[in-house]
Structures are given as C-alpha cells and as structure tokens.
Enzyme design. Sequence first.
Site, PDB file in Angstrom:
ATOM      1  CB  SER A   1      44.683  -1.115 -73.728  1.00  0.00           C
ATOM      2  OG  SER A   1      44.001   0.100 -73.975  1.00  0.00           O
TER       3      SER A   1
ATOM      4  CG  HIS B   1      52.255   9.800 -75.201  1.00  0.00           C
ATOM      5  ND1 HIS B   1      50.915   9.999 -75.438  1.00  0.00           N
ATOM      6  CD2 HIS B   1      52.351   8.634 -74.523  1.00  0.00           C
ATOM      7  CE1 HIS B   1      50.239   8.983 -74.912  1.00  0.00           C
ATOM      8  NE2 HIS B   1      51.082   8.140 -74.344  1.00  0.00           N
TER       9      HIS B   1
ATOM     10  CD  GLU C   1      47.620  10.557 -73.808  1.00  0.00           C
ATOM     11  OE1 GLU C   1      48.346  10.941 -72.866  1.00  0.00           O
ATOM     12  OE2 GLU C   1      46.976   9.483 -73.784  1.00  0.00           O
TER      13      GLU C   1
ATOM     14  CG  ASN D   1      52.869   8.232 -69.794  1.00  0.00           C
ATOM     15  OD1 ASN D   1      53.042   9.202 -69.039  1.00  0.00           O
ATOM     16  ND2 ASN D   1      52.332   8.348 -71.003  1.00  0.00           N
TER      17      ASN D   1
ATOM     18  CD  GLU E   1      52.474   4.441 -76.164  1.00  0.00           C
ATOM     19  OE1 GLU E   1      52.346   3.801 -75.133  1.00  0.00           O
ATOM     20  OE2 GLU E   1      52.324   5.671 -76.226  1.00  0.00           O
TER      21      GLU E   1
ATOM     22  CE  LYS F   1      48.498   7.870 -70.725  1.00  0.00           C
ATOM     23  NZ  LYS F   1      47.584   7.632 -71.809  1.00  0.00           N
TER      24      LYS F   1
ATOM     25  N   GLY G   1      44.559   3.897 -73.854  1.00  0.00           N
ATOM     26  CA  GLY G   1      43.513   4.260 -72.901  1.00  0.00           C
ATOM     27  C   GLY G   1      42.119   3.827 -73.307  1.00  0.00           C
TER      28      GLY G   1
END
Length: 256
Positions: free
Chosen positions: A214, A93, A95, A10, A169, A12, A175
């Site tokens: 990660s 996701h 985010e 991904n 996730e 992003k 991240g």
Amino acid sequence: MPHRPYIVGNWKMNGVRAMLAEARAIDRAAARYPDVQVALAPPFTLIGTLREAVTAMGIGGQDCHAQAKGAHTGDVSAPMLVDTGADFVILGHSERRKDHAEGDALVQAKADAALSAGLGVIVCVGETLDERDAGKAVAVVAGQVDGSLPAGEGAGDAVAAGKVSVAYEPVWAIGTGRVAAVEDVVTMHAAIRERLLALYGEAGAKVRILYGGSVNAGNAAELLAAEGVGGALVGGASLTAEAFLPIVAAAGTGEA
Ligand code: PEP
C-alpha cells in the site's frame, strides 16, 4: 539510503495494450530521475511491447518457471523472459505463494534459474497478520529469506553485482490500504539484512531491500526515508503515471 533507490511497479494481472500510454509516461518521468532506478513488471503479455516502448526503465516479469524449457503448459521460463526483453523478475510474491502454493524451495529454484538466465531478481517475503499478531514476524521472514534467496552456483557473484533484491511485503499490507508502521519496517529490514549478511557475507550489503504494501503518494516519502529501505515495490499505485510518479519523485532528487 546507501544504494540507488529502486522503485518497481507490479501491474499484477492488469494491463492491456491500451495502457501503453501510462508506461510511456512513467518512462519519460524515469528519465528525469537518473538517481532512481525505475522498473515495471507488467503481465507476460505486455513485456515485449513495453520493452519496445520504453527506454529509461527496467521491464520485468512477475514469475518464471524453475526449468528452462519443457512440458509445463502455460508456464514461462527465465530464458523466455530474457528473450522477450525482460531484465528482471519478481519471485515469491505472496499472491503466488498463496494462489499457487509456492514454497521457499520452489522460489529459490526459480531465483537460481533466473540468475542463470541473466535476469535480476526481486524475491518477496512477508508475514501474515496472524503471524505478526503471534509475535512471529521476524522469525517467519528470516526463514523465508534463508529458504528463498538464490543459493546456486553464481548466487554470490550475482549478489555482489547487485542483481538480487528482496521485497519485504507484509501480506496484510498488500492491496489493503494498511501500511506497516515505519518502526516495524525498520525492524524487519534490519532483520532481513542480518540474514543476508549471514548468507552471503559482506556481499549481502549489496542487496537492496524494498518495502511493499500500500505504498502511495502520501506515504512514500516517509517510508523511503526510513533506515534500511532501499526502494519500494508498488502494486495498485503503479497502474497510472499520475499515482506512480509521485512515488518515483519521493525517491529521487530529479534532474540537477
Ligand atoms: C504488491 O503487489 O507487491 C503490492 C505491494 O501491492 P499494493 O501496492 O497494491 O499494496
């Protein structure tokens, strides 16, 4: 791992045409690992270009609108993703759930729209650190699976055809360099599988459950070998071939 492992990068909001060389290098390596399904989700702006540039791996979007077309400035629909060459889309996701206040019902509507357009979907779920610390990780993630996975006409067939994946996730692992403990990953994946079987019957066994958070060259082999882990959704470590390829290699055996 009962399914062909699925390793998805991904990108992003990263990537301009100068990064095409990385995508090509990842694609060449993907061809050497036919037992691994490799895919990249670049920003919308690169989907068409990458589609033309690669042959062995899947190319997907990172979001789509729930409607097929209309007055939604700045949005991109699932049929548009198909038109530009995508074969799957990442939905829900964390985010997007955070930055765009996307809730389960919206993610589900997007997933149904994506399947109707012929895309595969990867639906992301995961608890925050507060929710984990409060002992609510399983309940939160089970609720997200129930509320976000496709439920429209044709959802069951798409699930049975292997077009639906879930990415577990944990939000606090994305991240951050913090990886979930393998035993927690196993527990969460088992809880997700239970919900999938409840939702779709035995077809729920066809849904690949990816771990994301990660993942890197150093931890991929252990995570991918864990019970119930069907692949990985990889953010930061998918941006270069050098970082991503060891993860692909950890999932597969390479050319015979
Ligand atoms: C992600 O974006 O889905 C992700 C897991 O990111 P990272 O690998 O950088 O933690």
